[in-house]
Enzyme design. Sequence first.
Site, PDB file in Angstrom:
ATOM      1  NE  ARG A  92      -3.780   0.466   2.181  1.00 18.05           N
ATOM      2  CZ  ARG A  92      -4.736   0.781   3.029  1.00 18.05           C
ATOM      3  NH1 ARG A  92      -5.085  -0.051   3.976  1.00 18.05           N
ATOM      4  NH2 ARG A  92      -5.374   1.933   2.928  1.00 18.05           N
ATOM      5  CG  ASP A 152     -16.525   8.343   4.418  1.00 17.86           C
ATOM      6  OD1 ASP A 152     -16.003   7.230   4.467  1.00 17.86           O
ATOM      7  OD2 ASP A 152     -16.085   9.270   3.700  1.00 17.86           O
ATOM      8  NE  ARG A 155     -20.220   4.980   0.448  1.00 17.31           N
ATOM      9  CZ  ARG A 155     -18.996   4.787   0.002  1.00 17.31           C
ATOM     10  NH1 ARG A 155     -17.964   4.870   0.821  1.00 17.31           N
ATOM     11  NH2 ARG A 155     -18.794   4.499  -1.265  1.00 17.31           N
ATOM     12  CG  HIS A 179     -12.490   8.781   2.356  1.00 18.46           C
ATOM     13  ND1 HIS A 179     -13.777   8.334   2.418  1.00 18.46           N
ATOM     14  CD2 HIS A 179     -11.991   8.288   1.184  1.00 18.46           C
ATOM     15  CE1 HIS A 179     -14.057   7.616   1.341  1.00 18.46           C
ATOM     16  NE2 HIS A 179     -12.983   7.563   0.584  1.00 18.46           N
TER      17      HIS A 179
HETATM   18  N1  LIG Z   1     -12.534  10.176  -2.387  1.00 16.92           N
HETATM   19  C1  LIG Z   1     -13.498   9.288  -2.549  1.00 16.92           C
HETATM   20  O1  LIG Z   1     -14.490   9.298  -1.816  1.00 16.92           O
HETATM   21  C2  LIG Z   1     -13.357   8.264  -3.630  1.00 16.92           C
HETATM   22  C3  LIG Z   1     -14.418   7.423  -3.980  1.00 16.92           C
HETATM   23  C4  LIG Z   1     -14.230   6.510  -5.012  1.00 16.92           C
HETATM   24  C5  LIG Z   1     -12.989   6.429  -5.646  1.00 16.92           C
HETATM   25  N2  LIG Z   1     -11.988   7.260  -5.256  1.00 16.92           N
HETATM   26  C6  LIG Z   1     -10.644   7.226  -5.859  1.00 16.92           C
HETATM   27  O2  LIG Z   1     -10.660   7.907  -7.095  1.00 16.92           O
HETATM   28  C7  LIG Z   1      -9.555   7.445  -7.867  1.00 16.92           C
HETATM   29  C8  LIG Z   1     -10.030   7.121  -9.274  1.00 16.92           C
HETATM   30  O3  LIG Z   1     -10.891   5.994  -9.238  1.00 16.92           O
HETATM   31  P1  LIG Z   1     -11.524   5.460 -10.595  1.00 16.92           P
HETATM   32  O4  LIG Z   1     -12.420   4.330 -10.222  1.00 16.92           O
HETATM   33  O5  LIG Z   1     -12.040   6.599 -11.387  1.00 16.92           O
HETATM   34  O6  LIG Z   1     -10.206   4.883 -11.315  1.00 16.92           O
HETATM   35  P2  LIG Z   1     -10.033   4.653 -12.873  1.00 16.92           P
HETATM   36  O7  LIG Z   1      -8.888   3.705 -13.002  1.00 16.92           O
HETATM   37  O8  LIG Z   1     -11.333   4.314 -13.507  1.00 16.92           O
HETATM   38  O9  LIG Z   1      -9.591   6.084 -13.435  1.00 16.92           O
HETATM   39  C9  LIG Z   1      -8.344   6.666 -13.180  1.00 16.92           C
HETATM   40  C10 LIG Z   1      -7.977   7.476 -14.389  1.00 16.92           C
HETATM   41  O10 LIG Z   1      -6.773   8.190 -14.079  1.00 16.92           O
HETATM   42  C11 LIG Z   1      -6.012   8.246 -15.268  1.00 16.92           C
HETATM   43  N3  LIG Z   1      -4.617   8.542 -14.925  1.00 16.92           N
HETATM   44  C12 LIG Z   1      -3.693   7.734 -14.357  1.00 16.92           C
HETATM   45  N4  LIG Z   1      -2.521   8.394 -14.237  1.00 16.92           N
HETATM   46  C13 LIG Z   1      -2.709   9.634 -14.736  1.00 16.92           C
HETATM   47  C14 LIG Z   1      -1.885  10.767 -14.882  1.00 16.92           C
HETATM   48  N5  LIG Z   1      -0.614  10.755 -14.504  1.00 16.92           N
HETATM   49  N6  LIG Z   1      -2.420  11.872 -15.438  1.00 16.92           N
HETATM   50  C15 LIG Z   1      -3.707  11.913 -15.842  1.00 16.92           C
HETATM   51  N7  LIG Z   1      -4.530  10.847 -15.724  1.00 16.92           N
HETATM   52  C16 LIG Z   1      -4.043   9.734 -15.182  1.00 16.92           C
HETATM   53  C17 LIG Z   1      -6.207   6.876 -15.895  1.00 16.92           C
HETATM   54  O11 LIG Z   1      -5.865   6.875 -17.260  1.00 16.92           O
HETATM   55  C18 LIG Z   1      -7.683   6.637 -15.631  1.00 16.92           C
HETATM   56  O12 LIG Z   1      -8.498   7.072 -16.710  1.00 16.92           O
HETATM   57  C19 LIG Z   1      -8.969   6.249  -7.106  1.00 16.92           C
HETATM   58  O13 LIG Z   1      -7.854   6.685  -6.358  1.00 16.92           O
HETATM   59  C20 LIG Z   1     -10.103   5.853  -6.175  1.00 16.92           C
HETATM   60  O14 LIG Z   1      -9.638   5.196  -5.011  1.00 16.92           O
HETATM   61  C21 LIG Z   1     -12.160   8.173  -4.289  1.00 16.92           C
END
Ligand SMILES: NC(=O)c1ccc[n+]([C@@H]2O[C@H](COP(=O)([O-])OP(=O)(O)OC[C@H]3O[C@@H](n4cnc5c(N)ncnc54)[C@H](O)[C@@H]3O)[C@@H](O)[C@H]2O)c1
Length: 317
Positions: A92, A152, A155, A179
Amino acid sequence: MAEHTAPLRIAVVGAGNVGATFAYALLMSRLATEIVLIDANFAKAEGEAMDLNHSVPLIHHARIWAGKYEDCAGAAVTVITAGSNQKPGETRLDLLQRNTSILRQIVESVVQHNPNGIILVATNPVDILTYAANKISGLPSQRVIGSGTILDTARFRYLLSEYFNVDARSVHAYIIGEHGDSEVPVWSLANIAGMELSEFCVANGVECHQADMEEIFHKTRDAAYQIIERKGATYYAVAAGLVRIVEAILRDQSTVLSVSSYIQDYSGINDICLSLPTVISRNGIERVLRLSLTPEETDGLKKSADLLKSTIEQLKL
Ligand SMILES: NC(=O)c1ccc[n+]([C@@H]2O[C@H](COP(=O)([O-])OP(=O)(O)OC[C@H]3O[C@@H](n4cnc5c(N)ncnc54)[C@H](O)[C@@H]3O)[C@@H](O)[C@H]2O)c1
């Protein structure tokens, strides 16, 4: 002649599940007139922009395109949802180090082209990356926000609303801290129509068991695991949360939302990003509200802060 108003641009970095869903929710909200999608995978951003554009005639006039960092210029808010997933054999912390490097490159590019905008981080671990974005960007901490526990809290309110059989919008309750696994439910301030939950139960003849309340919190905290197990990712509710934050900013609403921000001098908590009920307006973080927490809740918040701090100390920022 029609009145001319400046375009309202929102930039989205990362057009994956969260970024694309946010862009769609934003279009539906009619808050923005320009939405630019930036992704390392340009074709993905382009495909999402095409699909979104085809809904414009049915929803709201907006200019939507796949762009470059130059297009962040003038954006009121740049929402960062770009991230990478854990690779086989990667710890991680390794993943965190890699996502921090990705964030560094993104934040530096965003600030270069848009030194006056607000940065809103959603990529996980959101509190650590909000802290990193604060340090890397050099922006006033007022203008660096993490989506934090807005999800959260939503939810939690939803699950409480189901239990008490009232509209979720009439349940007032917050999840604070990280979070993630160390987040803290603020039971002492949770209320419906101004009544503490135990008081509400007595007054309305509703059965209210401690074990049920604990289960509601566990379901809140573990919701992401439950959803990911079933559909691989979560994105609708976080996208709605991001739109809510953007709305509070664009409409200068002074709305209280639980978001992650840079915390100093809060019950002995310093130099960390975590979530607390926070007033959000045109300039971003207006102020973080002081809560009258029970000693147990304060203790939980401090433990959450300590956990985040120990992770930050292992990071090369
Ligand atoms: N904060 C929250 O409450 C919450 C909730 C859900 C998901 N998330 C987080 O959001 C993030 C995205 O999740 P997701 O399901 O959309 O993932 P995803 O893999 O569907 O999308 C990530 C995108 O980022 C792009 N990417 C990667 N490196 C990059 C860079 N250097 N520059 C520009 N783009 C880049 C990828 O090409 C991809 O399209 C994850 O870290 C996930 O844990 C956060």
